[in-house]
Scaffold this motif. Structure first.
Motif, PDB file in Angstrom:
ATOM      1  N   ARG A   1      40.871  36.336  38.151  1.00 24.49           N
ATOM      2  CA  ARG A   1      41.120  36.492  37.008  1.00 24.49           C
ATOM      3  C   ARG A   1      42.560  37.445  36.892  1.00 24.49           C
ATOM      4  O   ARG A   1      43.571  37.209  36.123  1.00 24.49           O
ATOM      5  N   ILE A   2      42.362  38.722  37.402  1.00 19.85           N
ATOM      6  CA  ILE A   2      43.340  39.216  38.304  1.00 19.85           C
ATOM      7  C   ILE A   2      43.441  39.905  39.253  1.00 19.85           C
ATOM      8  O   ILE A   2      43.003  40.099  40.128  1.00 19.85           O
ATOM      9  N   PRO A   3      44.595  38.691  40.354  1.00 22.81           N
ATOM     10  CA  PRO A   3      44.315  38.843  41.268  1.00 22.81           C
ATOM     11  C   PRO A   3      44.937  40.336  41.690  1.00 22.81           C
ATOM     12  O   PRO A   3      45.324  41.318  41.530  1.00 22.81           O
ATOM     13  N   ARG A   4      43.768  40.194  42.949  1.00 20.75           N
ATOM     14  CA  ARG A   4      44.033  42.328  43.999  1.00 20.75           C
ATOM     15  C   ARG A   4      43.798  43.111  42.793  1.00 20.75           C
ATOM     16  O   ARG A   4      44.210  43.832  42.345  1.00 20.75           O
ATOM     17  N   LYS A   5      42.369  42.978  42.110  1.00 16.15           N
ATOM     18  CA  LYS A   5      42.307  43.706  40.804  1.00 16.15           C
ATOM     19  C   LYS A   5      42.280  44.900  41.098  1.00 16.15           C
ATOM     20  O   LYS A   5      42.761  46.275  40.895  1.00 16.15           O
ATOM     21  N   ASN A   6      41.676  45.386  42.756  1.00 18.83           N
ATOM     22  CA  ASN A   6      40.513  46.637  42.621  1.00 18.83           C
ATOM     23  C   ASN A   6      41.932  47.469  43.330  1.00 18.83           C
ATOM     24  O   ASN A   6      41.379  48.467  42.862  1.00 18.83           O
TER      25      ASN A   6
END
Length: 230
Positions: free
Chosen positions: A15-20
């Motif tokens: 949902r949020i690419p490369r979120k971390n």
């Protein structure tokens, strides 16, 4: 107690690419969790469990260790946080012959985690009667007065609360999505973070934000600016 901080950060966020490792007000969001854990001085080890080389490098740049990469079995969408923690504890015992009295599972997208909160949780956990500590947030409106929709019609979930004043309904809380602090023996026995002896740390809505989409991200940044007078 000997304690380990486990920050689970897989690379496959959709949902949020490369979120971390997405930048949150100037630095990768995972950095906030790492820095809070390190600053708290509660932990013998602050580690990141990941399957992603780039996340591992970012984590190490901010002071965490990545002693091994996560297995394929705990790197997919269906792996539970409890399974990730179990794998980490097991791998430490097998590979390094190390075990810990307690652990804190700190989420990588939790910029509102602070060293002070972790210290508070640790202080509760030193009591024999406490098995785990979880920060929670109260629902802004009594959940017992909530609705459900069936066949395009609105119904109360709990009709018996329909005529009861909101202020007379007991407050309800939800997981803040920040961290769990748990005694390892209890977790090994029960396999869960919430036990029959879990102590809450109650947070207000300004100091917590679930981040599942871009709107959540923007709200979290706004809250962080307000709290820190940025």
């Amino acid at each position: 107690m000997s304690c380990i901080a486990i920050i689970p950060a897989r690379g496959g966020s959709k949902r949020i690419p490369r979120k971390n490792i997405k930048h949150f007000l100037g630095k990768p969001i995972i950095a906030y969790s790492i820095e809070a854990a390190l600053t708290s001085n509660c932990f013998d080890e602050v580690m990141v469990s990941t399957d992603d080389i780039e996340i591992a490098e970012v984590a190490k740049a901010y002071g965490a260790i990545v002693p091994f990469l996560r297995s394929k079995g705990t790197a997919d969408d269906h792996a539970t946080t409890a399974a990730v923690v179990s794998e980490v504890l097991r791998d430490y015992e097998i590979n390094f012959r190390r075990s810990f009295n307690a652990f804190s599972c700190i989420y990588p997208t939790a910029p509102f985690v602070t060293a002070a909160k972790l210290k508070e949780a640790y202080s509760y956990l030193t009591k024999d009667s406490v098995k785990s500590v979880v920060p929670v947030v109260g629902f802004s409106f009594p959940i017992m007065r909530s609705f459900k929709i069936e066949n395009d019609r609105l119904f109360f979930n709990w009709p018996e609360y329909n005529l009861i004043r909101s202020q007379d309904i007991p407050p309800a809380y939800h997981d803040s999505g920040q961290f769990y602090f748990v005694k390892t023996a209890s977790f090994n026995e029960e396999g869960i973070f919430f036990t029959d002896s879990t102590v809450p740390i109650i947070l207000d809505e300004l100091h917590a934000q679930d981040i599942d989409n871009e709107s959540d991200w923007q709200i979290a940044e706004m809250k962080y600016r307000i709290i820190n007078d940025l």
